[in-house]
Design a protein around this motif. Structure first.
Motif, PDB file in Angstrom:
ATOM      1  N   GLU A  20      13.721 105.472  78.164  1.00  0.00           N
ATOM      2  CA  GLU A  20      14.019 104.078  77.519  1.00  0.00           C
ATOM      3  C   GLU A  20      13.171 103.259  76.975  1.00  0.00           C
ATOM      4  O   GLU A  20      13.381 102.633  75.857  1.00  0.00           O
ATOM      5  N   ASN A  21      12.134 102.678  77.665  1.00  0.00           N
ATOM      6  CA  ASN A  21      11.107 102.231  77.125  1.00  0.00           C
ATOM      7  C   ASN A  21      10.288 102.661  75.931  1.00  0.00           C
ATOM      8  O   ASN A  21      10.074 101.982  74.880  1.00  0.00           O
ATOM      9  N   PHE A  22      10.242 104.015  75.900  1.00  0.00           N
ATOM     10  CA  PHE A  22       9.473 104.589  74.955  1.00  0.00           C
ATOM     11  C   PHE A  22      10.577 104.731  73.708  1.00  0.00           C
ATOM     12  O   PHE A  22       9.872 104.580  72.449  1.00  0.00           O
ATOM     13  N   GLU A  23      11.746 104.824  73.876  1.00  0.00           N
ATOM     14  CA  GLU A  23      12.593 104.941  72.611  1.00  0.00           C
ATOM     15  C   GLU A  23      12.842 103.742  72.046  1.00  0.00           C
ATOM     16  O   GLU A  23      12.698 103.388  70.845  1.00  0.00           O
ATOM     17  N   THR A  24      12.551 102.436  72.927  1.00  0.00           N
ATOM     18  CA  THR A  24      12.681 101.135  72.344  1.00  0.00           C
ATOM     19  C   THR A  24      11.722 100.908  71.414  1.00  0.00           C
ATOM     20  O   THR A  24      11.753 100.287  70.271  1.00  0.00           O
ATOM     21  N   MET A  25      10.412 101.195  72.016  1.00  0.00           N
ATOM     22  CA  MET A  25       9.045 101.085  71.279  1.00  0.00           C
ATOM     23  C   MET A  25       9.102 101.704  70.218  1.00  0.00           C
ATOM     24  O   MET A  25       8.468 101.415  68.935  1.00  0.00           O
ATOM     25  N   GLU A  26       9.447 103.066  70.305  1.00  0.00           N
ATOM     26  CA  GLU A  26       9.131 103.947  68.837  1.00  0.00           C
ATOM     27  C   GLU A  26      10.166 103.217  67.791  1.00  0.00           C
ATOM     28  O   GLU A  26      10.041 103.304  66.534  1.00  0.00           O
ATOM     29  N   ALA A  27      11.540 102.774  68.076  1.00  0.00           N
ATOM     30  CA  ALA A  27      12.325 102.261  67.160  1.00  0.00           C
ATOM     31  C   ALA A  27      11.794 100.917  66.486  1.00  0.00           C
ATOM     32  O   ALA A  27      11.936 100.580  65.203  1.00  0.00           O
ATOM     33  N   ALA A  28      10.961 100.016  67.487  1.00  0.00           N
ATOM     34  CA  ALA A  28      10.334  98.938  66.848  1.00  0.00           C
ATOM     35  C   ALA A  28       9.211  99.238  66.128  1.00  0.00           C
ATOM     36  O   ALA A  28       9.042  98.560  64.989  1.00  0.00           O
ATOM     37  N   LEU A  29       8.622 100.215  66.426  1.00  0.00           N
ATOM     38  CA  LEU A  29       7.318 100.422  65.570  1.00  0.00           C
ATOM     39  C   LEU A  29       7.674 101.028  64.340  1.00  0.00           C
ATOM     40  O   LEU A  29       7.129 100.960  63.232  1.00  0.00           O
ATOM     41  N   LYS A  30       8.719 101.971  64.201  1.00  0.00           N
ATOM     42  CA  LYS A  30       9.292 102.363  62.985  1.00  0.00           C
ATOM     43  C   LYS A  30       9.832 101.364  61.944  1.00  0.00           C
ATOM     44  O   LYS A  30       9.635 101.321  60.848  1.00  0.00           O
TER      45      LYS A  30
END
Length: 345
Positions: free
Chosen positions: A75-85
């Motif tokens: 969940e943390n990785f998905e949240t960070m990936e969306a924020a970086l994108k």
């Protein structure tokens, strides 16, 4: 195992608090750290493989903690990936922003090809004289291209070096006269038909192309004479070139007409006085014509004792070259924008 789970979670929390909030973090770096934990050889994946060594009494508790760790990490990785994108897109939009109020760059407009210009002008001229337009197939039968036009089997035009044969029966038509045969087979006189289209012959140089365009005309009715043909060509010449353009008929030979003539036009560049274009003669050869051969009419089921007619064939590239002063036919097929834009107006 429980201590290892707690250690991995603590390490990730520290990474998220430091590297995770860094402005230099990229999706590539995030993916590398994700693989370090969740990849096939990652730390969390290694713990999952070690579950077989956990005692049966501790397995439910350890399994639950391990599942919660994996879910929390994903969940943390998905949240960070969306924020970086989102951040990368914002940066991209900021650097590629366009001012829509600025005038657009003019890229130029297209132009109608000179051969098309000639084709449309000829159709307009002859349609005004009562001609219908018929376009036959480009892959034609030997019968329509040769036999019905009184061209025997031993005629030189049937040589493979001159004609593109697909099979013994089919070929790329070498003349649009084949369309006239199809019309005469299906329509009774009076007939006035114009047959434009592409034709193919094995020939290529500055004045010949293996693919070019023809437009052939046919008139079949009672009491037609060579004078009618001459009058029609006179009108064509005046409307296509200038009101002062004259025509001249010279005896010739074509298997499908008898008598046959070559038709010359007075040179529009010099007015018939003689110049480089007409090679000093004052005349330019433009087309072939003649009275329809009796055998051709018979082949189409038309009584040659009751009906007579004339036919003419015009090379569209030839007319375009004369009309626009083009000295090399290859210019018409190269697609050079510098050449074609001259015909924009």
């Amino acid at each position: 195992m429980k201590e290892q789970i707690q250690t991995i979670r603590k390490e990730m929390e520290e990474w998220l608090a430091s590297e995770g909030k860094s402005e230099t973090l990229t999706r590539e770096k995030l993916f590398a750290y994700k693989m370090e934990l969740l990849g096939k050889t990652g730390k969390i994946s290694a713990l999952s493989k070690g579950m077989r060594d956990v005692s049966s009494e501790d397995r439910p508790e350890i399994g639950k903690l391990l599942s919660e760790l994996r879910r929390w990490a994903e969940e943390n990785f998905e949240t960070m990936e969306a924020a970086l994108k989102k951040r990368e897109l914002e940066q991209k939009y900021a650097t590629e922003r366009l001012d829509v109020t600025m005038p657009a760059k003019f890229t130029g407009t297209g132009s109608v090809h000179p051969v098309t210009l000639v084709r449309e002008e000829l159709i307009d001229i002859f349609s005004g004289m009562g001609f219908d337009v018929f376009e036959g197939p480009e892959i034609e039968r030997d019968y329509y291209n040769f036999q019905a036009l009184n061209i025997p089997a031993d005629h030189p035009a049937r040589d493979m070096q001159d004609t593109f044969f697909v099979t013994k029966e089919f070929l790329l038509r070498s003349q649009t006269s084949s369309g006239q045969i199809r019309v005469m087979e299906n329509k009774r006189p009076p007939i006035k038909v114009l047959s434009p289209g592409r034709v193919y012959r094995s020939d290529s140089d500055a004045t010949h192309s293996p693919m070019f365009h023809q437009m052939e005309g046919l008139v079949v009715d009672k009491n037609i004479t060579l004078n009618d043909l001459k009058g029609l060509l006179d009108e064509f010449a005046r409307r296509m070139f200038t009101s002062e353009t004259k025509t001249r008929l010279r005896p010739s030979y074509f298997p499908f007409t008898e008598p046959s003539v070559e038709v010359d036009l007075s040179c529009s560049a010099c007015g018939g006085k003689g110049c480089r274009i007409c090679k000093g003669t004052g005349w330019i050869e433009v087309l072939g014509a003649g009275m329809v051969n009796r055998k051709v009419l018979e082949n189409c089921g038309i009584d040659p004792d009751e009906y007579i007619g004339f036919a003419f064939g015009i090379g569209l590239e030839r007319i375009a070259m004369i009309k626009y002063g083009i000295n090399d036919i290859r210019l018409l097929f190269e697609g050079d924008v510098r050449f074609l834009k001259q015909f924009r107006n």
